[in-house]
Design an enzyme around this catalytic site. Structure first.
Site, PDB file in Angstrom:
ATOM      1  N   THR A 154     116.994  39.764  83.116  1.00 25.66           N
ATOM      2  CA  THR A 154     115.601  39.417  83.353  1.00 25.66           C
ATOM      3  C   THR A 154     115.442  37.908  83.424  1.00 25.66           C
ATOM      4  O   THR A 154     115.997  37.196  82.597  1.00 25.66           O
ATOM      5  CB  THR A 154     114.745  39.925  82.180  1.00 25.66           C
ATOM      6  OG1 THR A 154     114.850  41.341  82.140  1.00 25.66           O
ATOM      7  CG2 THR A 154     113.302  39.490  82.316  1.00 25.66           C
ATOM      8  N   ARG A 200     112.280  54.061  84.652  1.00 30.29           N
ATOM      9  CA  ARG A 200     112.725  53.430  83.392  1.00 30.29           C
ATOM     10  C   ARG A 200     112.121  52.037  83.237  1.00 30.29           C
ATOM     11  O   ARG A 200     112.107  51.249  84.193  1.00 30.29           O
ATOM     12  CB  ARG A 200     114.243  53.341  83.358  1.00 30.29           C
ATOM     13  CG  ARG A 200     114.817  52.643  82.093  1.00 30.29           C
ATOM     14  CD  ARG A 200     115.026  51.169  82.325  1.00 30.29           C
ATOM     15  NE  ARG A 200     115.712  50.500  81.213  1.00 30.29           N
ATOM     16  CZ  ARG A 200     115.860  49.183  81.117  1.00 30.29           C
ATOM     17  NH1 ARG A 200     115.375  48.383  82.052  1.00 30.29           N
ATOM     18  NH2 ARG A 200     116.486  48.645  80.106  1.00 30.29           N
ATOM     19  N   VAL A 201     111.630  51.729  82.058  1.00 28.21           N
ATOM     20  CA  VAL A 201     111.060  50.424  81.768  1.00 28.21           C
ATOM     21  C   VAL A 201     111.786  49.820  80.568  1.00 28.21           C
ATOM     22  O   VAL A 201     112.066  50.518  79.600  1.00 28.21           O
ATOM     23  CB  VAL A 201     109.551  50.552  81.452  1.00 28.21           C
ATOM     24  CG1 VAL A 201     108.970  49.211  81.020  1.00 28.21           C
ATOM     25  CG2 VAL A 201     108.810  51.071  82.666  1.00 28.21           C
ATOM     26  N   GLY A 202     112.110  48.547  80.665  1.00 31.97           N
ATOM     27  CA  GLY A 202     112.744  47.849  79.544  1.00 31.97           C
ATOM     28  C   GLY A 202     111.726  47.038  78.772  1.00 31.97           C
ATOM     29  O   GLY A 202     110.530  47.356  78.751  1.00 31.97           O
ATOM     30  N   ASP A 203     112.189  45.975  78.149  1.00 30.37           N
ATOM     31  CA  ASP A 203     111.287  45.164  77.332  1.00 30.37           C
ATOM     32  C   ASP A 203     110.489  44.158  78.153  1.00 30.37           C
ATOM     33  O   ASP A 203     109.491  43.617  77.658  1.00 30.37           O
ATOM     34  CB  ASP A 203     112.091  44.388  76.283  1.00 30.37           C
ATOM     35  CG  ASP A 203     113.059  43.414  76.950  1.00 30.37           C
ATOM     36  OD1 ASP A 203     113.892  43.871  77.760  1.00 30.37           O
ATOM     37  OD2 ASP A 203     112.960  42.197  76.690  1.00 30.37           O
ATOM     38  N   THR A 228     116.022  38.490  77.167  1.00 27.72           N
ATOM     39  CA  THR A 228     116.755  39.246  78.175  1.00 27.72           C
ATOM     40  C   THR A 228     117.898  39.955  77.469  1.00 27.72           C
ATOM     41  O   THR A 228     118.371  39.500  76.429  1.00 27.72           O
ATOM     42  CB  THR A 228     117.258  38.334  79.311  1.00 27.72           C
ATOM     43  OG1 THR A 228     118.023  39.114  80.234  1.00 27.72           O
ATOM     44  CG2 THR A 228     118.128  37.200  78.794  1.00 27.72           C
ATOM     45  N   GLY A 229     118.311  41.083  78.029  1.00 31.69           N
ATOM     46  CA  GLY A 229     119.377  41.847  77.403  1.00 31.69           C
ATOM     47  C   GLY A 229     119.068  43.325  77.515  1.00 31.69           C
ATOM     48  O   GLY A 229     118.397  43.756  78.453  1.00 31.69           O
ATOM     49  N   LEU A 230     119.530  44.107  76.540  1.00 34.94           N
ATOM     50  CA  LEU A 230     119.293  45.547  76.588  1.00 34.94           C
ATOM     51  C   LEU A 230     117.870  45.835  76.102  1.00 34.94           C
ATOM     52  O   LEU A 230     117.590  45.846  74.904  1.00 34.94           O
ATOM     53  CB  LEU A 230     120.325  46.296  75.727  1.00 34.94           C
ATOM     54  CG  LEU A 230     120.185  47.817  75.774  1.00 34.94           C
ATOM     55  CD1 LEU A 230     120.363  48.359  77.196  1.00 34.94           C
ATOM     56  CD2 LEU A 230     121.154  48.492  74.824  1.00 34.94           C
ATOM     57  N   GLY A 231     116.987  46.089  77.058  1.00 36.99           N
ATOM     58  CA  GLY A 231     115.568  46.281  76.750  1.00 36.99           C
ATOM     59  C   GLY A 231     115.316  47.368  75.731  1.00 36.99           C
ATOM     60  O   GLY A 231     114.424  47.236  74.881  1.00 36.99           O
TER      61      GLY A 231
END
Lengths: 318, 318
Positions: free
Chosen positions: A151, A179-182, A202-205
């Site tokens: 991100t 799918r939605v992340g952070d 940023t990273g694994l949401g």
């Protein structure tokens, strides 16, 4: 008062270089965030944001973005956006709405069209090939489909002391539809308060949203911590919790800046980021996690690293 | 160890009455949350959750839900769900996924169908009439279309000390397609940590997500505050900030419970909620904000209030 921007990943640097010129001339933090993120969205070779972003498991590019105004806490966000050229611009527009300021799925394109935003097929030939190659690899091996979730997140402070932040992402490559992340989630992907500072992740949401790390970083800055101490404490405390309670922790990288233009970074993986302030030319840094759990090692990216990066992202794809 | 549940709104009471019986017999907090919220989702006369929930501006019922496990911070969430009978059950299932644990829009029904969840047209004749009447009213007056955003949110602690929480909502009546509030957003609509406690929110989602109030409430409990002190401090501090910085603040109501079964409530509007613990029969309370900014006045709902409520929600609609 000073001005400055900090942002995740090397890809952010051209955007913040241009936007901080505008900040130097009295531009607002709101405009700086939108302009800089648009540049990242528009560049076709950044495969995790905007045009050229990698598609989901069915080959559809679905984009997430958010904007937050640190003066009054206004937030606008979109998730699962299809066919909209600049999700960050739509998010910024939504931040002015008292109701319906976070829109997902089909609703994003409907809103964007009614409000006059530019539409575009966000799938490039290159992203389509990368997706198709990945499908082949997956059919030949037990490779995990999930890879890449870079991100772009930015925090800006302008000469009046006003702060804003924003994010934009195509999310996890090969994600499931919707799918939605952070990235579009307040407190997890981003948070900013002009009286304190801002942070973005940023990273694994899926793991970042478990800890509300952007909110926590800003809160800690509010208790008087420097950005480096705040972001490091927020990230390592929660990463340790997650290791202990769940047995594993995904990739976490955060950047933070306070309203004096001071900044910090925390990461548990190798991570590039970009900073530009009144006193610092636009600079790309690399951060490496410290083995002893202390602050990361930070160094200016070498020309060799930058050249290799550019070669890699523009290399022909068979 | 003790057990208990707290939940937003009168509608939650039958669900937590049934689920705390299960907790008394050694049932898990995870099951208690899903079972209790399903009961609310299934009851057709609750017009802001699940079946019978009020539709968006184009007459489509779009539902949001989330589940969080306080032992390991696992989160599952859905937003803009169409045609899925029990969004909370899908959210709980998603919480076990390492990737793709928050799904929006079309993706929700696709996931739910693949995973064998029951589908149902969530629009009742009654909700359709209410929507159609509202359209008529809006065409005759300058009435704001937005009204009603009563999310059911619940926190549970079981005899082993494990905690969970969940939310379910049809969101703002007459919302734009794809609008999402705070209910599925970690830290804003809900948060729980079994080593501390949990909290959940209802009210104007667009404003609640500006403050990450559920996370902040749990964090304050973690510093040693009783639930009542924590939830009150979290809400009033941020509501005052928003009044000062933005000039207005929407409806905010939060409930909290710690892992000893102690609980608290904060609200800036009249608000009903329900509690059941080892030492307290399922009870419906009314909370009224204090004029001096102190803790709300809390009283047990009278039989007269309960009767009037039931009459109101089941009254014929022309």
């Amino acid at each position: 008062m000073t001005y400055g921007m900090i942002a995740t990943w090397r890809m952010a640097c051209d955007g913040i270089a241009a936007a901080t010129k505008d900040l130097a001339n009295g531009g607002t933090s709101q405009k700086a965030i939108v302009d800089a993120i648009k540049m990242v969205e528009d560049y076709p070779f950044y495969k995790s944001v905007g045009y050229g972003g990698l598609p989901n498991e069915v080959g559809m590019v679905e984009l997430d973005a958010a904007f937050m105004n640190g003066d009054n806490f206004d937030i606008g966000a979109v998730a699962g956006s299809r066919g909209v050229k600049n999700p960050i611009a739509v998010a910024e527009k939504l931040s002015h709405e008292r109701f319906n300021s976070f829109i997902v799925g089909d609703g994003v394109a409907k809103y964007a069209i009614k409000e006059g935003f530019e539409m575009q097929n966000m799938l490039t030939e290159r992203a389509k090939k990368t997706w198709s190659n990945r499908l082949d690899e997956m059919s030949r091996s037990n490779l995990s489909p999930y890879d890449g979730h870079d991100t772009v997140g930015m925090v800006a402070v302008d000469k009046t002391g006003s702060m804003s932040c924003g994010t934009s992402s195509s999310g996890l490559f090969m994600k499931k539809e919707g799918r939605v992340g952070d990235s579009p989630l307040s407190g997890s992907g981003f948070y900013v308060d002009s009286e304190i500072g801002g942070a973005t992740a940023t990273g694994l949401g899926e793991d970042l949203m478990k800890g509300c790390l952007s909110y926590e970083t800003v809160r800690l800055m509010g208790t008087g911590l420097e950005p480096q101490a705040a972001v490091h404490q927020a990230m390592t405390t929660f990463a340790n919790q997650l290791e202990r309670r769940k047995g594993k922790c995904g990739a976490f990288s955060l950047v933070a800046m306070n309203n004096k233009g001071e900044w910090g970074v925390a990461t548990n993986v190798e991570f590039s980021f970009a900073v530009a302030t009144e006193n610092l030319e636009p600079t790309i840094y690399l951060a490496y996690p410290a083995e002893d759990g202390g602050y990361p090692t930070i160094e200016v990216a070498s020309q060799e690293w930058l050249d290799a990066y550019q070669t890699r992202i523009t290399a022909p794809i068979q």
